[in-house]
Scaffold this active site. Sequence first.
Site, PDB file in Angstrom:
ATOM      1  CE1 TYR A  24      -3.340   2.831   0.694  1.00 42.72           C
ATOM      2  CE2 TYR A  24      -2.111   3.440   2.592  1.00 42.72           C
ATOM      3  CZ  TYR A  24      -3.029   3.749   1.783  1.00 42.72           C
ATOM      4  OH  TYR A  24      -3.667   4.963   1.806  1.00 42.72           O
ATOM      5  CB  SER A 106      -5.072  11.202   5.994  1.00 39.23           C
ATOM      6  OG  SER A 106      -5.773  10.643   4.950  1.00 39.23           O
ATOM      7  CD  GLN A 127      -6.859  14.169   2.921  1.00 40.05           C
ATOM      8  OE1 GLN A 127      -6.847  13.602   3.882  1.00 40.05           O
ATOM      9  NE2 GLN A 127      -7.826  14.162   1.701  1.00 40.05           N
ATOM     10  CE1 TYR A 129      -8.777  11.860  -0.519  1.00 43.16           C
ATOM     11  CE2 TYR A 129      -9.296  11.304   1.773  1.00 43.16           C
ATOM     12  CZ  TYR A 129      -8.435  11.105   0.652  1.00 43.16           C
ATOM     13  OH  TYR A 129      -7.220  10.429   0.868  1.00 43.16           O
ATOM     14  CB  THR A 155      -7.219  15.472  -1.611  1.00 41.35           C
ATOM     15  OG1 THR A 155      -6.370  15.409  -0.666  1.00 41.35           O
ATOM     16  CG2 THR A 155      -6.931  14.415  -2.665  1.00 41.35           C
ATOM     17  NE  ARG A 164      -4.626   4.126  -5.374  1.00 40.27           N
ATOM     18  CZ  ARG A 164      -4.703   4.927  -4.402  1.00 40.27           C
ATOM     19  NH1 ARG A 164      -4.877   4.492  -3.144  1.00 40.27           N
ATOM     20  NH2 ARG A 164      -5.197   6.355  -4.751  1.00 40.27           N
ATOM     21  CE  LYS A 253      -1.104  15.464  -1.370  1.00 41.37           C
ATOM     22  NZ  LYS A 253      -1.795  14.303  -2.202  1.00 41.37           N
ATOM     23  CG  HIS A 277      -3.312  10.683  -4.718  1.00 44.07           C
ATOM     24  ND1 HIS A 277      -4.094  11.540  -4.455  1.00 44.07           N
ATOM     25  CD2 HIS A 277      -3.191   9.823  -3.905  1.00 44.07           C
ATOM     26  CE1 HIS A 277      -4.568  11.064  -3.353  1.00 44.07           C
ATOM     27  NE2 HIS A 277      -4.041   9.954  -2.874  1.00 44.07           N
ATOM     28  NE  ARG A 280      -1.147   5.752  -3.020  1.00 43.35           N
ATOM     29  CZ  ARG A 280      -1.089   4.611  -2.296  1.00 43.35           C
ATOM     30  NH1 ARG A 280       0.194   3.910  -2.643  1.00 43.35           N
ATOM     31  NH2 ARG A 280      -1.927   4.114  -1.639  1.00 43.35           N
TER      32      ARG A 280
END
Length: 380
Positions: A24, A106, A127, A129, A155, A164, A253, A277, A280
């Site tokens: 990860y 995060s 941070q 979302y 973000t 991924r 970001k 990112h 990612r």
Amino acid sequence: MIVANTADDRQLARRKLPRFLFDYIDGGSYSEITLRNNVADMEAIALRQRVMVDISALDTSTTLFGQPMSMPLAIAPVGFTGMFARRGEVQGARAAEAAGVPFTLSTMGICAMEEVREAVQRPIWFQLYMMKDRSYMAELLARAAVIGTEVLVFTVDLPVSGSRYRDMRSGFSSTLPPLQQIQRTLHTATRPAWVRDVYLRGRPHHFGNLIDAIKEKQAGDFVGWIHRNFDPTVTWADIAWVRERWAGKIVLKGVLDPEDAKAALTAGADGIVVSNHGGRQLDGALSSVRALPPIVDAVGEAMTVLADSGVRSGLDILKALALGAQGVLIGRAFAYALGAGGEAGVTRMLARMQAELRVAMALTGCTDVKTAGRHLLVDR
């Protein structure tokens, strides 16, 4: 093992962490082309070596968003950090504060923002979302304001999660078939120090910032909820919704295009992070260092421009500054260091990066990071 650089931290973290966690940290999306280019393009940047310059006094300090910093670096938001070391977000925040740099928590941290804030003297960055559940977003913003957060890192490059492959194979973000569950359990058992220190002593293993939003309590159960609640309808108009509820600085970001940088400025952002990112999300996207100069040319005088993705050393910090960034964020290097040695590992990494930055400054004749610019680059 003697740890001399980020590559050594990576190897040590690989030895200590269960494979699904290391993958990860270490992986990217699709074929990981952008992940590799982030590093390769950074390595390809040529600096001008200068001699016979008085370098007896070097100044790595700067100020970003009104906050003094020992060097132009902040810890980037990294999800699941509390699984890399026991209460990892707390350990990371303490190391960052001791080094005089900001720590960004995060939304998907294991430790809640209140727990992290109690562990340090200075406010952390937070941070967020854009989620479908706007009411809970508003609650998170209010909580961040209560603990004194002044910088919101928002973000914008994750309306959906990138493909991924390493995470798919490890079952990190999905339910594994029985045989693979057994294989992962057996591999985890080969990391007894991690099991004892993190798995057993580092509980609870849930996303502390989201515990009141959903019924599931374990971090693995939260992943599906998170992906279901990323909002694919988000547009620039939604930044106004955030601004109405946030009085501090807003840093977007995930910007890689000059037109998007201009849109961020128009939307009222105080800063942007030029970022893919960490490779990612969209594989094949530009590396951050290739995307950075045109973005600086487009908006650099009007807003704070930071960069991440591919920063592995103090030398890389100076390269990013030379390309026009005012600072960098480090995520992968931080995660490796935390997995390798917890708070002590992060402390060691930050001290090393500052020392490397000083050497790079000395050999380019740059005595103050605030004066770094394209005059430090070889003109190609």
